[in-house]
Design a protein around this motif. Structure first.
Motif, PDB file in Angstrom:
ATOM      1  N   GLY A  38       0.803  -1.211   0.000  1.00 39.35           N
ATOM      2  CA  GLY A  38       0.000   0.000   0.000  1.00 39.35           C
ATOM      3  C   GLY A  38       0.837   1.262   0.000  1.00 39.35           C
ATOM      4  N   GLU A  39       0.191   2.359  -0.377  1.00 38.04           N
ATOM      5  CA  GLU A  39       0.902   3.628  -0.492  1.00 38.04           C
ATOM      6  C   GLU A  39       0.145   4.820   0.076  1.00 38.04           C
ATOM      7  N   LEU A  40      -1.189   4.803   0.037  1.00 38.03           N
ATOM      8  CA  LEU A  40      -1.958   5.980   0.422  1.00 38.03           C
ATOM      9  C   LEU A  40      -3.017   5.665   1.473  1.00 38.03           C
ATOM     10  N   HIS A  41      -3.245   6.634   2.340  1.00 42.65           N
ATOM     11  CA  HIS A  41      -4.329   6.597   3.311  1.00 42.65           C
ATOM     12  C   HIS A  41      -5.659   6.604   2.562  1.00 42.65           C
ATOM     13  N   ALA A  42      -6.673   5.987   3.123  1.00 44.05           N
ATOM     14  CA  ALA A  42      -8.005   6.056   2.541  1.00 44.05           C
ATOM     15  C   ALA A  42      -8.490   7.504   2.471  1.00 44.05           C
ATOM     16  N   VAL A  43      -9.407   7.773   1.572  1.00 42.83           N
ATOM     17  CA  VAL A  43      -9.957   9.122   1.421  1.00 42.83           C
ATOM     18  C   VAL A  43     -10.847   9.445   2.618  1.00 42.83           C
ATOM     19  N   ILE A  44     -10.505  10.510   3.333  1.00 44.60           N
ATOM     20  CA  ILE A  44     -11.342  10.988   4.430  1.00 44.60           C
ATOM     21  C   ILE A  44     -12.438  11.907   3.885  1.00 44.60           C
ATOM     22  N   HIS A  45     -12.022  12.854   3.040  1.00 47.45           N
ATOM     23  CA  HIS A  45     -12.926  13.753   2.324  1.00 47.45           C
ATOM     24  C   HIS A  45     -12.150  14.277   1.116  1.00 47.45           C
ATOM     25  N   PRO A  46     -12.819  14.506  -0.003  1.00 45.16           N
ATOM     26  CA  PRO A  46     -12.100  14.982  -1.192  1.00 45.16           C
ATOM     27  C   PRO A  46     -11.305  16.260  -0.968  1.00 45.16           C
ATOM     28  N   ASP A  47     -11.707  17.080   0.006  1.00 52.65           N
ATOM     29  CA  ASP A  47     -10.996  18.328   0.269  1.00 52.65           C
ATOM     30  C   ASP A  47      -9.780  18.152   1.174  1.00 52.65           C
ATOM     31  N   ILE A  48      -9.588  16.948   1.706  1.00 51.85           N
ATOM     32  CA  ILE A  48      -8.453  16.685   2.597  1.00 51.85           C
ATOM     33  C   ILE A  48      -7.387  15.923   1.817  1.00 51.85           C
ATOM     34  N   PRO A  49      -6.179  16.493   1.674  1.00 43.88           N
ATOM     35  CA  PRO A  49      -5.119  15.793   0.928  1.00 43.88           C
ATOM     36  C   PRO A  49      -4.817  14.426   1.553  1.00 43.88           C
ATOM     37  N   ARG A  50      -4.603  13.438   0.712  1.00 40.81           N
ATOM     38  CA  ARG A  50      -4.278  12.104   1.196  1.00 40.81           C
ATOM     39  C   ARG A  50      -2.805  12.020   1.584  1.00 40.81           C
ATOM     40  N   ILE A  51      -2.531  11.382   2.699  1.00 43.21           N
ATOM     41  CA  ILE A  51      -1.162  11.162   3.149  1.00 43.21           C
ATOM     42  C   ILE A  51      -0.757   9.733   2.806  1.00 43.21           C
ATOM     43  N   THR A  52       0.514   9.434   3.004  1.00 45.18           N
ATOM     44  CA  THR A  52       0.993   8.076   2.756  1.00 45.18           C
ATOM     45  C   THR A  52       0.584   7.150   3.896  1.00 45.18           C
ATOM     46  N   ASN A  53       0.433   5.880   3.572  1.00 43.70           N
ATOM     47  CA  ASN A  53       0.048   4.836   4.529  1.00 43.70           C
ATOM     48  C   ASN A  53       0.535   3.507   3.980  1.00 43.70           C
ATOM     49  N   VAL A  54       1.112   2.688   4.823  1.00 41.24           N
ATOM     50  CA  VAL A  54       1.518   1.343   4.403  1.00 41.24           C
ATOM     51  C   VAL A  54       0.901   0.316   5.336  1.00 41.24           C
ATOM     52  N   GLY A  55       0.682  -0.877   4.787  1.00 41.35           N
ATOM     53  CA  GLY A  55       0.235  -2.013   5.578  1.00 41.35           C
ATOM     54  C   GLY A  55       1.354  -3.029   5.689  1.00 41.35           C
ATOM     55  N   TYR A  56       1.267  -3.879   6.702  1.00 42.58           N
ATOM     56  CA  TYR A  56       2.329  -4.853   6.956  1.00 42.58           C
ATOM     57  C   TYR A  56       1.754  -6.270   6.944  1.00 42.58           C
ATOM     58  N   LEU A  57       2.287  -7.082   6.026  1.00 47.62           N
ATOM     59  CA  LEU A  57       1.934  -8.490   5.923  1.00 47.62           C
ATOM     60  C   LEU A  57       2.996  -9.294   6.665  1.00 47.62           C
ATOM     61  N   ILE A  58       2.573 -10.058   7.638  1.00 46.56           N
ATOM     62  CA  ILE A  58       3.495 -10.733   8.544  1.00 46.56           C
ATOM     63  C   ILE A  58       3.594 -12.225   8.206  1.00 46.56           C
ATOM     64  N   ASP A  59       4.839 -12.704   8.145  1.00 47.64           N
ATOM     65  CA  ASP A  59       5.142 -14.125   7.960  1.00 47.64           C
ATOM     66  C   ASP A  59       4.375 -14.741   6.789  1.00 47.64           C
ATOM     67  N   GLY A  60       4.491 -14.097   5.634  1.00 47.27           N
ATOM     68  CA  GLY A  60       3.968 -14.659   4.404  1.00 47.27           C
ATOM     69  C   GLY A  60       2.466 -14.716   4.292  1.00 47.27           C
ATOM     70  N   GLY A  61       1.759 -13.989   5.155  1.00 44.59           N
ATOM     71  CA  GLY A  61       0.305 -13.950   5.070  1.00 44.59           C
ATOM     72  C   GLY A  61      -0.410 -14.438   6.311  1.00 44.59           C
ATOM     73  N   ARG A  62       0.332 -14.758   7.349  1.00 45.52           N
ATOM     74  CA  ARG A  62      -0.334 -15.207   8.574  1.00 45.52           C
ATOM     75  C   ARG A  62      -1.171 -14.089   9.185  1.00 45.52           C
ATOM     76  N   LEU A  63      -0.737 -12.824   8.979  1.00 49.72           N
ATOM     77  CA  LEU A  63      -1.490 -11.696   9.522  1.00 49.72           C
ATOM     78  C   LEU A  63      -1.219 -10.466   8.676  1.00 49.72           C
TER      79      LEU A  63
END
Length: 211
Positions: free
Chosen positions: A104-129
């Protein structure tokens, strides 16, 4: 792997005597990162990133390290030279004995007037979590346990249900739930459980499960 739910979006994972903490933010306990060998932060919003929480964890364990995106690393790296690592989508690394992939790269849209910030997700141990932070990112591989952002200013329950359906995890545990009242929880539990297509579970802060 032992999963322990902390308040809001923070979780602790324990395996082979080592501890990984994700998103110790302002809504989480003051000692949420204490005892961690590694800390991951998904983005800069205060409910996921609290500098005091990170400092407490880093100072309690001189060997602890942080992996996070650039916007957070810039705020904390000077205090802990060589112990803060910047990551982005597609990166892989090992932290406290856990294999981690960044999605992932971007935060979900809060409102179209609010600029999106960066956001990453973390996949642990090949998909366990998978912990997505504040986005409905779908990893490119199967997920056993999905940490599900169940209630936020940027989502609605229909999107939460569709997210579970798209990821198709074996189970989904609620996170991002500090704003969800006890009055509303049974509604969310019923609708996500009935419609999501995966086992829907919830831990109270401090509660643990094997995943």
């Amino acid at each position: 792997m032992k999963l322990t739910k902390k308040s809001h979006a923070c979780i602790r994972l324990e395996k082979d005597g080592r501890t990984l903490v994700i998103d110790p933010g302002t809504f989480s306990e003051e000692d949420a990162a204490v005892g961690a060998d590694a800390i991951l932060v998904t983005h800069e919003h205060l409910d996921h990133f609290n500098e005091d929480r990170l400092r407490a964890g880093m100072e309690a364990n001189p060997g602890a390290q942080i992996w996070t995106l650039k916007s957070v690393a810039e705020q904390i790296s000077a205090a802990f030279p060589g112990r803060v690592h910047t990551v982005g989508h597609g990166d892989t690394f090992t932290a406290a004995g856990f294999d981690v992939q960044v999605h992932g790269e971007l935060h979900a849209v809060i409102h179209p007037d609010i600029p999106r910030i960066t956001n990453v997700g973390y996949l642990i141990d090949g998909g366990r979590l998978f912990h997505p932070g504040d986005a409905l990112t779908v990893p490119d591989r199967p997920v056993e346990t999905l940490m599900l952002p169940v209630m936020a200013p940027w989502n609605k329950i229909a999107e939460v249900i569709e997210y579970v359906r798209e990821v198709k995890p074996q189970r989904a545990y609620d996170i991002h739930d500090a704003l969800l009242t006890d009055l509303a929880r049974p509604i969310y539990d019923h609708q996500i459980g009935a419609l999501g297509g995966a086992e829907h579970l919830r831990l109270t802060p401090g509660g643990s499960a094997e995943v």
